[in-house]
Design an enzyme around this catalytic site. Sequence first.
Site, PDB file in Angstrom:
ATOM      1  N   GLU A 179    -101.630  12.724  53.884  1.00  6.64           N
ATOM      2  CA  GLU A 179    -100.935  11.465  54.128  1.00  6.64           C
ATOM      3  C   GLU A 179    -100.864  11.204  55.637  1.00  6.64           C
ATOM      4  O   GLU A 179    -100.949  12.137  56.444  1.00  6.64           O
ATOM      5  CB  GLU A 179     -99.516  11.600  53.552  1.00  6.64           C
ATOM      6  CG  GLU A 179     -98.634  10.393  53.755  1.00  6.64           C
ATOM      7  CD  GLU A 179     -97.362  10.431  52.912  1.00  6.64           C
ATOM      8  OE1 GLU A 179     -97.039  11.500  52.357  1.00  6.64           O
ATOM      9  OE2 GLU A 179     -96.696   9.390  52.815  1.00  6.64           O
ATOM     10  N   ASN A 211     -97.191   4.598  44.388  1.00  6.23           N
ATOM     11  CA  ASN A 211     -96.741   5.984  44.553  1.00  6.23           C
ATOM     12  C   ASN A 211     -95.228   6.013  44.477  1.00  6.23           C
ATOM     13  O   ASN A 211     -94.550   5.214  45.141  1.00  6.23           O
ATOM     14  CB  ASN A 211     -97.175   6.511  45.925  1.00  6.23           C
ATOM     15  CG  ASN A 211     -96.495   7.847  46.261  1.00  6.23           C
ATOM     16  OD1 ASN A 211     -96.845   8.887  45.711  1.00  6.23           O
ATOM     17  ND2 ASN A 211     -95.499   7.809  47.143  1.00  6.23           N
ATOM     18  N   GLU A 212     -94.701   6.895  43.684  1.00 10.27           N
ATOM     19  CA  GLU A 212     -93.241   7.037  43.540  1.00 10.27           C
ATOM     20  C   GLU A 212     -92.598   5.636  43.513  1.00 10.27           C
ATOM     21  O   GLU A 212     -91.705   5.332  44.315  1.00 10.27           O
ATOM     22  CB  GLU A 212     -92.666   7.942  44.627  1.00 10.27           C
ATOM     23  CG  GLU A 212     -93.207   9.359  44.523  1.00 10.27           C
ATOM     24  CD  GLU A 212     -92.451  10.420  45.317  1.00 10.27           C
ATOM     25  OE1 GLU A 212     -91.573  10.078  46.130  1.00 10.27           O
ATOM     26  OE2 GLU A 212     -92.744  11.620  45.099  1.00 10.27           O
ATOM     27  N   TYR A 241     -91.677  19.119  43.485  1.00 16.72           N
ATOM     28  CA  TYR A 241     -91.606  19.969  44.674  1.00 16.72           C
ATOM     29  C   TYR A 241     -90.680  21.143  44.395  1.00 16.72           C
ATOM     30  O   TYR A 241     -89.554  20.956  43.904  1.00 16.72           O
ATOM     31  CB  TYR A 241     -91.095  19.160  45.875  1.00 16.72           C
ATOM     32  CG  TYR A 241     -92.163  18.249  46.447  1.00 16.72           C
ATOM     33  CD1 TYR A 241     -93.180  18.777  47.232  1.00 16.72           C
ATOM     34  CD2 TYR A 241     -92.173  16.883  46.183  1.00 16.72           C
ATOM     35  CE1 TYR A 241     -94.180  17.957  47.757  1.00 16.72           C
ATOM     36  CE2 TYR A 241     -93.170  16.064  46.705  1.00 16.72           C
ATOM     37  CZ  TYR A 241     -94.169  16.610  47.494  1.00 16.72           C
ATOM     38  OH  TYR A 241     -95.162  15.807  48.015  1.00 16.72           O
ATOM     39  N   GLU A 301     -98.653  15.346  43.418  1.00 14.61           N
ATOM     40  CA  GLU A 301     -97.908  15.931  44.549  1.00 14.61           C
ATOM     41  C   GLU A 301     -97.156  17.132  44.020  1.00 14.61           C
ATOM     42  O   GLU A 301     -96.348  17.008  43.095  1.00 14.61           O
ATOM     43  CB  GLU A 301     -96.921  14.924  45.154  1.00 14.61           C
ATOM     44  CG  GLU A 301     -97.584  13.885  46.019  1.00 14.61           C
ATOM     45  CD  GLU A 301     -96.593  12.973  46.736  1.00 14.61           C
ATOM     46  OE1 GLU A 301     -95.493  13.446  47.119  1.00 14.61           O
ATOM     47  OE2 GLU A 301     -96.933  11.791  46.906  1.00 14.61           O
ATOM     48  N   GLN A 333     -99.232  19.392  51.641  1.00 15.54           N
ATOM     49  CA  GLN A 333    -100.354  18.574  52.017  1.00 15.54           C
ATOM     50  C   GLN A 333    -101.324  19.433  52.814  1.00 15.54           C
ATOM     51  O   GLN A 333    -100.909  20.440  53.387  1.00 15.54           O
ATOM     52  CB  GLN A 333     -99.896  17.388  52.845  1.00 15.54           C
ATOM     53  CG  GLN A 333     -98.895  16.492  52.126  1.00 15.54           C
ATOM     54  CD  GLN A 333     -98.675  15.145  52.847  1.00 15.54           C
ATOM     55  OE1 GLN A 333     -99.310  14.827  53.848  1.00 15.54           O
ATOM     56  NE2 GLN A 333     -97.750  14.368  52.327  1.00 15.54           N
TER      57      GLN A 333
HETATM   58  O1  AHR Z   1     -95.359  14.560  50.459  1.00 18.97           O
HETATM   59  C1  AHR Z   1     -94.302  13.983  51.134  1.00 18.97           C
HETATM   60  C2  AHR Z   1     -93.674  12.836  50.371  1.00 18.97           C
HETATM   61  O2  AHR Z   1     -93.068  13.320  49.213  1.00 18.97           O
HETATM   62  C3  AHR Z   1     -94.610  11.771  49.858  1.00 18.97           C
HETATM   63  O3  AHR Z   1     -94.912  10.821  50.824  1.00 18.97           O
HETATM   64  C4  AHR Z   1     -93.815  11.156  48.749  1.00 18.97           C
HETATM   65  O4  AHR Z   1     -94.640  10.598  47.755  1.00 18.97           O
HETATM   66  C5  AHR Z   1     -92.971  12.303  48.244  1.00 18.97           C
HETATM   67  O5  AHR Z   1     -91.661  11.942  48.084  1.00 18.97           O
END
Ligand code: AHR
Length: 531
Positions: free
Chosen positions: A47, A194-195, A261, A318, A367
């Site tokens: 990103e 995205n999101e 995450y 992600e 990332q």
């Molecule tokens: O990866 C960092 C961020 O995490 C991304 O931009 C977003 O999609 C997510 O919340």
Amino acid sequence: MKKLLSVVSAVLFTLGGQVLAQSNTVIVNADQGELTISEHIYGQFSEHLGRGIYEGIWVGPDAEIPNQDGYRTDVLNALKELEIPNIRWPGGCFADEYNWRDGIGPRADRPKRINTHWGGVVEDNSFGTHEFLRFAELIGAEPYISANVGSGSPAEMNNWIEYMTYGGDSELANLRRENGRDEPWKIKFFGIGNESWGCGGTMTADFYANQYRLFQTFAKNYSDNRLFKIASGSNDVEYDWTETLMREAAQEMDAISLHYYTIPGQGWSDKGPSTDFGEEMYYRGIKAGLLLDEFITRHKTVMDRYDPGKNVVLALDEWGIWTNPLEGTNPGFLEQQNSIRDALIAALSLDIMNSHADRVKLANIAQTVNVLQAMVLTDGSKMLLTPTYHVFNMYKVHHNATLLPGYANIERYTTDWDKPVVSRFDLKLDEPGIPVISHTVSMDEDGKIHLTVSNLHPNDTQEVTFEIRGATVNKILQGSAKLLTGNSVDAINTFDNPEQVKPKAFRDAEFKNGKLTLKIPKHSLVVIGLE
Ligand code: AHR
């Protein structure tokens, strides 16, 4: 059958007067593999965030850091080695503010914008569509473009697709040619927002479902390009989002995403450190990593209701460990170190995704460089490979291989820290402790079997036996056995000592009468092949 196997493997047997419990056993049915582990599970995500692209990948052609046409040579070479199947760009949150027209044409003329999501820094757009697509070509990855739904329009998105993929004589295709690219690019993976429940527009599921239907209508296939459309999916436990999208738009999508995450600390406000964290944070990290299995399972259950034929892919586009930022860094740059714990979280997350190969066919770790769970870190002209890099290298054996099913009987390790990891989750995963072994077994097209096996125990060596049934393999593939470990659960590579954590030859393996026995040191990962 599962129950019977548990009983059998729990039976104590006697050897030379000693009573041994054969506790970690896996029976592998090598002749019953039906699912392919898509190589696209091993995708990356880059990103416009912090030093991920600028400095991490792109330094510009005039930089002193050795580069190939502006791309750092060291990073290019490291990434090529990973055989990355696809790479997602330009975001993340950045994608829903990105106007593709800012990133084409002579670099000196490109507008400066503010990256409102990530540190409020000025984005000079010197890395745009051409730079990204060339980068993807250089590392041999398929591009995965994430389109702007939040602040963009269907027309802007459609124009971008035409610019990139149309082979004929149109104004936009000719503009691409003027900007130096004659042949259209092939773009398969195409994310629509995205999101969208969060940074991508704070939409409700119903509203986004309609937006998705609208935008995807104008995501056109030009020339012989065919888009694989990915709807913006939910965050970990938001099963209602998946339900609404599947009900309203499953016919119009090829995939729906899921973001998860792994947070070892208390939650989003205190995610825990990435260095010097000791055993409790190790344990909590592993425990939080294991939740992925439940999230995938429950999203799959929802998807099965609307798509029993499994036409829609669940895309983990992600994922990875997210800790507190490193001290002294811009908190908006999401810079963190990367330890053997993180490598094991990567390994067990990949094992979980591999085990759901029926639905999970696309994933992108967050990332690639300098951001979150990165493959490589850079500091000026220096670069190091993280422990997670080595995991991705060791797991290449599973790319497009057949997943071999079986039955596992694995011990659990419990501690006093065994309380719910993140309280907002209503999780069924309440079994105490963590399994000490995580693994994937696959067979490649030449009939070779590969195993990746992690010992997640923070303190003890583990013995594990794999009984391979239904295959003619009879020896360990020469040179295939490798071990990744560190001196402690928080061992890292640093610019002064960049090779503390790296794979070395593994010798504690024996393959006899169809049984492979491994003695794996604490907090380690092993890869091994059989032929
Ligand atoms: O990866 C960092 C961020 O995490 C991304 O931009 C977003 O999609 C997510 O919340």
